[in-house]
Write an enzyme that holds these catalytic residues in place. Structure first.
Site, mmCIF file in Angstrom:
data_model
loop_
_atom_site.group_PDB
_atom_site.id
_atom_site.type_symbol
_atom_site.label_atom_id
_atom_site.label_comp_id
_atom_site.label_asym_id
_atom_site.label_seq_id
_atom_site.Cartn_x
_atom_site.Cartn_y
_atom_site.Cartn_z
ATOM 1 N N THR A 330 0.865 -1.171 0.000
ATOM 2 C CA THR A 330 0.000 0.000 0.000
ATOM 3 C C THR A 330 0.902 1.220 0.000
ATOM 4 O O THR A 330 2.114 1.092 -0.167
ATOM 5 C CB THR A 330 -0.944 -0.024 1.221
ATOM 6 O OG1 THR A 330 -1.911 1.013 1.073
ATOM 7 C CG2 THR A 330 -0.181 0.187 2.510
ATOM 8 N N THR A 331 0.346 2.389 0.158
ATOM 9 C CA THR A 331 1.169 3.576 0.338
ATOM 10 C C THR A 331 0.910 4.153 1.712
ATOM 11 O O THR A 331 -0.222 4.169 2.186
ATOM 12 C CB THR A 331 0.870 4.662 -0.718
ATOM 13 O OG1 THR A 331 -0.512 5.038 -0.644
ATOM 14 C CG2 THR A 331 1.196 4.166 -2.112
#
Length: 383
Positions: A330-331
């Protein structure tokens, strides 16, 4: 400023917002929006967002996750033999909550105009960005997934293939969507032409979504759950998110002298692995949507409960029981400004490239967080 993504262009964008007098929230949203363009395998406007904000008055949270479409009922899966909604199904697409989260944070804590905050992301979408080697690798590895949906292939496989390292990639449809958000706020995404196209596209792919589902969506300001690890206070977003798992995991590990073990030695890895297994099992057992189930997370911060779990760990042998822990990405980013505001921010589309399904005209790639629902009426996290 820290960004755990593989593109570095979000760093100067966030710094620029601070230099222009923006808050940590302005910097965080600007970076998140840029990452939503340049890292489509990990994040996007078709995903969810979760945020913790520390101010001089304390810590507050925003749960920017979306709900399942109202028409999606459990009986649709009767006789299917499925335990979970398939990851590539339109039924796994929950209403994207990221844009609502961005707008809510900017309204409460932003100092700059939203058009200024979103301008860099719009520029990258319309005029393009150079694809880095790591992103090119991830993109190419997902070619089959992106090819399965014609809408997705049209937006994300120009010329029928993934972009190569160094090539400039553009997503003008997504740029136009971001322009609508800049001009009209959340209504530019959850209402009007953008919402209509997302709904029509999902319906054509087998979904049960409606324009009302999009129009009704809203995230929520929440009071974070906290615990301590060796005197350091740690905050997490409460359920429906799974962040409280971290608190239980830390409370278990607090019972061991990890500092006395080699940082990369098998003894330490074993303890951390076993503690993770126990915490994830508890997550899988009881984390759910508090609007639809009774979710008691008090034991996730209970030191006595954690000690009991710690005592069950055999330092020489793996324990019994399995979890649904999986490889993921994910970020994540965090920003602090000169006034002491700190922002901890996640923007995610769940699996790599989410569901692999896109909106036909808007360039929006949809998450598949609905895969997390259980198709078991007796489970607290039942659809």
């Amino acid at each position: 400023i820290s960004v755990t993504g593989v593109q570095t262009c979000a760093l100067p964008i966030s710094l620029d917002m601070l230099r222009r007098g923006g808050s940590a929230v302005d910097g965080a949203i600007a970076a998140a929006a840029v990452l939503a363009v340049v890292e489509p395998m990990a994040t996007g406007v078709g995903g969810d967002a979760f945020c913790l904000i520390a101010t001089g008055k304390g810590v507050e949270g925003y749960n920017g996750s979306g709900r399942a479409p109202a028409a999606l009922a459990m009986d649709r899966f009767a006789g299917s033999g499925l335990a979970r909604i398939p990851v590539d199904s339109a039924h796994a697409v929950t209403i994207p909550g990221a844009v609502d989260c961005w707008m809510a944070l900017l309204e409460r804590h932003g100092k700059l105009d939203r058009a200024a905050v979103l301008a860099p992301a719009i520029d990258y979408a319309l005029n393009g960005f150079a694809v880095t080697p790591r992103i090119a690798y991830e993109w190419n590895a997902s070619t089959a997934k992106l090819s399965a949906c014609g809408f997705t292939a049209a937006h994300f496989l120009p010329g029928g293939r993934a972009p190569r390292a160094g090539e400039v990639f553009r997503n003008p449809a997504l740029g136009a969507t971001l322009q609508r958000i800049a001009a009209h706020g959340r209504a530019g995404f959850y209402e009007g032409d953008v919402a209509a196209d997302m709904t029509a596209s999902l319906n054509s792919l087998g979904g049960t979504h409606s324009v009302r589902d999009f129009a009704k969506h809203t995230g929520s300001w929440v009071t974070p759950v906290s615990s301590t690890y060796r005197g350091v206070e740690v905050f997490e977003i409460p359920p429906n998110g799974q962040g409280v798992t971290t608190l239980l995991l830390l409370n278990i590990l607090e019972n061991f002298d990890l500092g006395a073990l080699a940082p990369f030695g098998p003894e330490r890895f074993h303890l951390e692995g076993e503690a993770s297994r126990l915490a994830y099992m508890e997550r899988d057992r009881c984390i759910a949507d508090p609007d639809n189930a009774t979710v008691d997370v008090a034991h996730f911060t209970d030191k006595a409960f954690a000690k009991k779990l710690a005592q069950s760990i055999d330092p020489k042998r793996a324990g019994a029981g399995v979890t649904t822990a999986r490889k993921g990405d994910t970020t994540y980013l965090c920003v602090a400004d000169e006034n002491g505001m700190m922002v901890s921010f996640i923007n995610s589309i769940y699996h790599g490239f989410g569901s692999g399904l896109s909106s036909e005209k808007t360039g929006v790639l949809f998450q598949n967080r609905g895969h997390g629902f259980r198709l078991d009426e007796k489970h607290p996290n039942a659809l």
